[in-house]
Design an enzyme around this catalytic site. Sequence first.
Site, PDB file in Angstrom:
ATOM      1  N   ASP A 167       9.555  -9.352  29.476  1.00 13.50           N
ATOM      2  CA  ASP A 167       9.096 -10.506  28.409  1.00 13.50           C
ATOM      3  C   ASP A 167       9.457  -9.758  26.991  1.00 13.50           C
ATOM      4  OD1 ASP A 167       7.839 -11.661  26.313  1.00 13.50           O
ATOM      5  OD2 ASP A 167       5.681 -10.801  26.694  1.00 13.50           O
TER       6      ASP A 167
ATOM      7  N   LYS B 224      14.581 -11.553  17.514  1.00  9.89           N
ATOM      8  CA  LYS B 224      14.581 -12.713  18.538  1.00  9.89           C
ATOM      9  C   LYS B 224      14.680 -14.037  17.640  1.00  9.89           C
ATOM     10  CE  LYS B 224      11.232 -14.766  21.938  1.00  9.89           C
ATOM     11  NZ  LYS B 224       9.962 -14.316  22.612  1.00  9.89           N
TER      12      LYS B 224
ATOM     13  N   GLU C 278       8.102 -18.645  28.445  1.00 12.01           N
ATOM     14  CA  GLU C 278       6.867 -17.613  28.340  1.00 12.01           C
ATOM     15  C   GLU C 278       5.587 -18.472  28.934  1.00 12.01           C
ATOM     16  OE1 GLU C 278       7.538 -16.581  24.301  1.00 12.01           O
ATOM     17  OE2 GLU C 278       9.199 -15.438  24.923  1.00 12.01           O
TER      18      GLU C 278
ATOM     19  N   ASP D 239       0.504 -20.564  23.591  1.00 19.23           N
ATOM     20  CA  ASP D 239       1.165 -19.291  23.345  1.00 19.23           C
ATOM     21  C   ASP D 239       1.552 -19.126  21.909  1.00 19.23           C
ATOM     22  OD1 ASP D 239       2.712 -17.070  23.582  1.00 19.23           O
ATOM     23  OD2 ASP D 239       4.166 -17.738  25.259  1.00 19.23           O
TER      24      ASP D 239
END
Length: 535
Positions: free
Chosen positions: A8, A70, A171, A200
């Site tokens: 992850d 990211k 994810e 999420d």
Amino acid sequence: MGRVVGIDLGTTNSSVAILEGGTPTVIVNAEGHRTTPSVVAVSSSGERLVGIQARNQAILNPGNTVYSVKHLMGQRYDDPKIVKLREKLPYSLVRADNDAAWVEMASKPISPPEIAAMILARLKTDAEAYLNDEVTGAVITVPAYFDDGQRNATKDAGEIAGLQVERIINEPTAAALAYGHGDHAASSASDQPQIVAVYDLGGGTFDISIVDIHADMIEVLATNGDTFLGGDDFDDRIISKLVDGFRAEHSVNLREIPSAVQRIKDAVVQAKHDLSTLKSATVNLPFIAADISGPLNLLATISRDEFEELTGDLVESTLAACTRALDDAQLAPEDITRVLLVGGQTRMPAVQRRVGEFFGQEPLRGINPDEAVALGAALQAATLDGEELQKVLVDVTPMTLSSEDYQGRAISIIPRNTAIPTSATSYWSTVADFQRSVDVNILQGEGELAKDNKLLGGFTLDGIRLAKKGEPTIEVTFDIDADGIVHASARDVDTGAENKVTVNTNNDLSMQQIDESRERVERFELQEREQREID
Ligand code: AMP
């Protein structure tokens, strides 16, 4: 053959997991933690630091400490979201030759995939130390709403880290896999089909996925989200309030002092976490700045109510995305059997409350929101490694793939929420007599006009036979693979000539850049390993 792990790669924290005796397990890093901060730095002595060590020196070295990389993956320097981000970051971004947004660290430009690779390489080293075996491959997770460019950049990062990227998975889908496996599936109506909403909200991104879980299959029905909405935005609301208040009181703009920005960020994140369990929290930062009267302190108390008011619109915008995802799946909130909360920001009580109200049920918090994604990635890694324990996984493409017509409109080729892998064919011709080539622009997004979508890249079809306009027919086939990455090929229907085309994202790294980056990251990880052995 080495091992394949699940990773992850988060905006704030990253983690690595493997399947041990049929159970997915998070690997503890060298410092004894289950997550590694997604932070990379170059210290004043020129040393590269990753994870907790990088985060611990951020206040003293804000200009050379990179976090939230990211957000920068596969982005153009001029993208409006990046322009906005540039104002907030204490480190500098630079424009690379191909217009991509790169980071400046220790006065050198460095690509976001190389920075992400340093985090991945550290997770790989930690996993190898734990397993006492070589790790050669990984399943890496990305936000469901990542576009093609962001996915490609993530794949590049894996390659730079010396990992064979076996699969890129979404994810929320990974979280659904973790939920669908073992105890949770067993304890929740066993093999009864369930429609699960995975909400999420992580450090930097938001996804909602509607997932149909059967006995032998996990099928994503629809997904929606925002790759620029996460915990960072909640932090920013408090930061702005404090900075504005300080400016009004002292006429000092703390945003212009990088070390102050980093100190405020750290204190605000702590206060935000406190507000998940307490009714009020205090930010106390002595000597944050100075003016002619001497040192200045920042002392503020913020209540939970105030914080909820400051961030209410952020939570509501996540619910608007939930509505879109449900509409696409042709479902209503009451059709959802379970709501899963994933990502650290879902620990905020207001998020839990509003999500609960929206779906008309208490969201499930049985799985650890920080670990579910890595655990799901480990399950997928084990399946790809030959273990037969998994339900079949069917995911979707999050955004519509389209091409631009000669009037600047976006013509849909593969609609959003189509199951992947998939392919579609479209037919092209010329708009002028004796035209020898056609330019094809590939877009992703939901805008009616091409300019309102993300331009993934393009290619030119050359060597079209001489003919009147509209006569030649060129067949273009687009594929979206299981990683959600786009490929294209073209064929002249008249001549049968085939043309394999690469959709060149404007900000892809070249093979040479990937090789050079890999050498640097390998050298650095080797030094780190030697250092650990000495210690
Ligand atoms: P993730 O990317 O899933 O690790 O999520 C990290 C985000 O969750 C960061 O913005 C954290 O500040 C936030 N977070 C973690 N713990 C809490 C908490 N107890 N309350 C509110 N936000 C939290």
